[in-house]
Design a protein around this motif. Sequence first.
Motif, short mmCIF file in Angstrom:
data_model
loop_
_atom_site.label_atom_id
_atom_site.label_comp_id
_atom_site.label_asym_id
_atom_site.label_seq_id
_atom_site.Cartn_x
_atom_site.Cartn_y
_atom_site.Cartn_z
N GLU A 76 -3.23 -4.32 3.56
CA GLU A 76 -3.92 -4.70 2.33
C GLU A 76 -3.22 -5.82 1.58
O GLU A 76 -3.84 -6.52 0.77
N ASN A 129 -5.26 5.44 -3.01
CA ASN A 129 -6.37 4.87 -2.25
C ASN A 129 -7.46 5.91 -2.10
O ASN A 129 -7.18 7.07 -1.75
N CYS A 186 -6.74 -4.65 -6.87
CA CYS A 186 -5.77 -5.60 -6.31
C CYS A 186 -4.42 -5.53 -7.04
O CYS A 186 -3.37 -5.60 -6.41
N SER A 217 -6.89 -5.37 11.33
CA SER A 217 -7.98 -4.79 10.55
C SER A 217 -8.97 -4.06 11.46
O SER A 217 -8.97 -4.24 12.69
N PRO A 224 -11.38 -7.86 -1.64
CA PRO A 224 -10.60 -6.72 -2.12
C PRO A 224 -11.31 -6.01 -3.26
O PRO A 224 -11.88 -6.64 -4.15
#
Lengths: 349, 372
Positions: B183, B132, B51, B251, B209
């Motif tokens: 995100e 990522n 995060c 999402s 997360p």
Amino acid sequence: MKATVLLLAALWLGEGEVVLGQEPQEPPVESLVVWLCPEHRQHPEAAPGSCAICGRPLVRRRLATPWSCPMHPLATRGGPGTCPSCGMALVSTTRELEWFCASHPDVVGSDPGVCPRDGRALSPRNLAMPHGDHNPRHGGLLFMAPDGFHHLEGALGPDGRFRLYFYDDFTRPLPAGGFRARVDERELQPSEDGASLTLATAEARADTLELAVHVRFPGSEREEQFDFIWSGRESGDLPTPAASVPEPSLAPTDAEGLMEAIRARSRRVDELVRRGAWPDLFIPALEAKDFALALLEHEGESVAVPVKTLVRAAWLLDHYGDLGKKAEVEAAQRLFARGMADLERAHAR
Amino acid sequence: MRAEWPRLRRTLAAALVCLAPAVGSAHELGASRYDFVRHVRPLFEGHCSSCHRAGGIAPMSLLRYEEALPWANAVKLMVLERRMPPFLPAEDVGSWRGARGLTAREVDVLVEWVSGGAPRGDGPEDGLEPANPPEPPADLVVSALRDSVLPPEEAERSECVAFPVRLPADRPLAAIELRPGNESIVRGAVIYIGDTCREGDPPVATWLPGEGAFEMPEGTAEVLRRGASLSARIHYRKPWRLDGKPARDRSRIALRFAEGRPRPLAHVSLAAGSGTTFERAVRVLAVFPSGPRGAPLSLEAVRPGRQTERVLAIERFDPDWRAKYVPAPALALPAGTRLTAARGAFWIDYVTEGAAPVKASPRRRASPAGSP
């Protein structure tokens, strides 16, 4: 005096440092070398470099823990004793240690050596530093304000009058005029000399006195609460001025010895909380967690959870003890006690 | 941030008097034995960077010294009060899959670093921001029907988002993962079978997360019926850098189907203060707690002839971090065990020992005080 002021200013600006042209000598007293930004001194580094905030070169400094008189800070020595000026007990402080040339005050270094100007040995001296001295000046309890700059001391006189003194981050006295404080609805009044705010306490003769003092600092409308507790007064069990350094001792090396050391610190934590001597809590609390971490090395995962609880509780006691927050200190003490109970069970297994 | 020279004083004294042999020459020490580059950043990277990284959902990255420094004191208190890393179950009750937390030594390193002035240390801050990871393979990825939009004046919202899966045949689900479209604003999700996020239904999965797919425990599965949809109660919150700006998210949900003949999960809901007695031996595979913010929660079990034991305890419930907790290993309870929601409410996922695998069993629910 002027030379001293200039010297101090030069030191603070990091411009008084000289290269002595020789290998630094080890000082005769125990000390610690750190590298400080002249502007952001609160982030000491262990090695040279530049300040991560402003980019200025870090300057080499040496820190030591001499004992000093609360009222006469220049009277220092290497260990406990009494002040030659007023007879008060010396207290431990953290100060910067430096060496200077007696004939050329601009020659200053962080190591002993020889003055390149007159060939004589440099003279040592120490300087106050922010947050280097959290010892009370009037036998009371000294807390730090959440702003990290102001400090305040609450002292209870034999006349039953509560006095609140204010300091800066060097623990230098500040006039009380810019501050406001109350206990319940009772406003504290400036003393005649303007050095403190005062309040007559009807509870003065009680064995235990607890005052929740709400303070407004200059330029702020927000009130901060500080909890002062005096316990065991009739029995003479008054909190002593902060004895701010642990007793030197060799750490035990076996599990049983470590457990015993932790238990002793736990008892001390309880005692200090009971007495309201919160500024001193960090000593037994942090020692206990150090011993608990050492125990973790001996006993492994079986004690991991209670050791972690003790580590958290110890640092919380340290944090809130400094700030004079009763509810938070007591919550941290409960957490500490829970960690101790769990540790005893895990250790017994 | 203030320096804490009293701690330095103690550190100095300890280092000089007691511990110097263990930690090296006193003259090599800084005020804190730990610095950001060598000691603290690796902790942040390992525990917080899902995060607290550039572009992450947290309001600041902790991977760069300049960004982390102003937050050092806040980080210290969050860690000491166990608010971060966010994992609610008490550490001394039960053992949970994916438990997040620092070790005692890590807590000590982090707090001493802060208390000792938060030095940066030498060297580069390597690997400034983690990339990522690639998305894991999935059998089916379904996007939300529409964007969720937070207008400039709205900072936080909980919204039910439907995902029209609509399979042509019943399929058992082995894993479910929410994949945020944005995100920066997706703080968490509770996923349900059906398209209305019915709070009275057992959640099929949760997402937070830093967590990947929710894997159904121990070879069990939830069966998604032909034509059914999924829905997610998504918690949106803008980080401060998006204050006053619009933000949108679409999402997706990724599904992995179970092979073979997984065992079906059963569910029981325990309202606060209620309990249920299992007539047959069961294995508890997941627990989903809920309650008021800040309240202590406790799930207790009494096995036949035994004393009450705590199964799950939460000191301060935080609905922002709602999750299904999977005991690891599964909690085996003998026949006759009574499970009680002493504080708070719970959904319990379990399997009955000896129950035959069923290819596509209907979902079974029990009443709160029922006897499954």
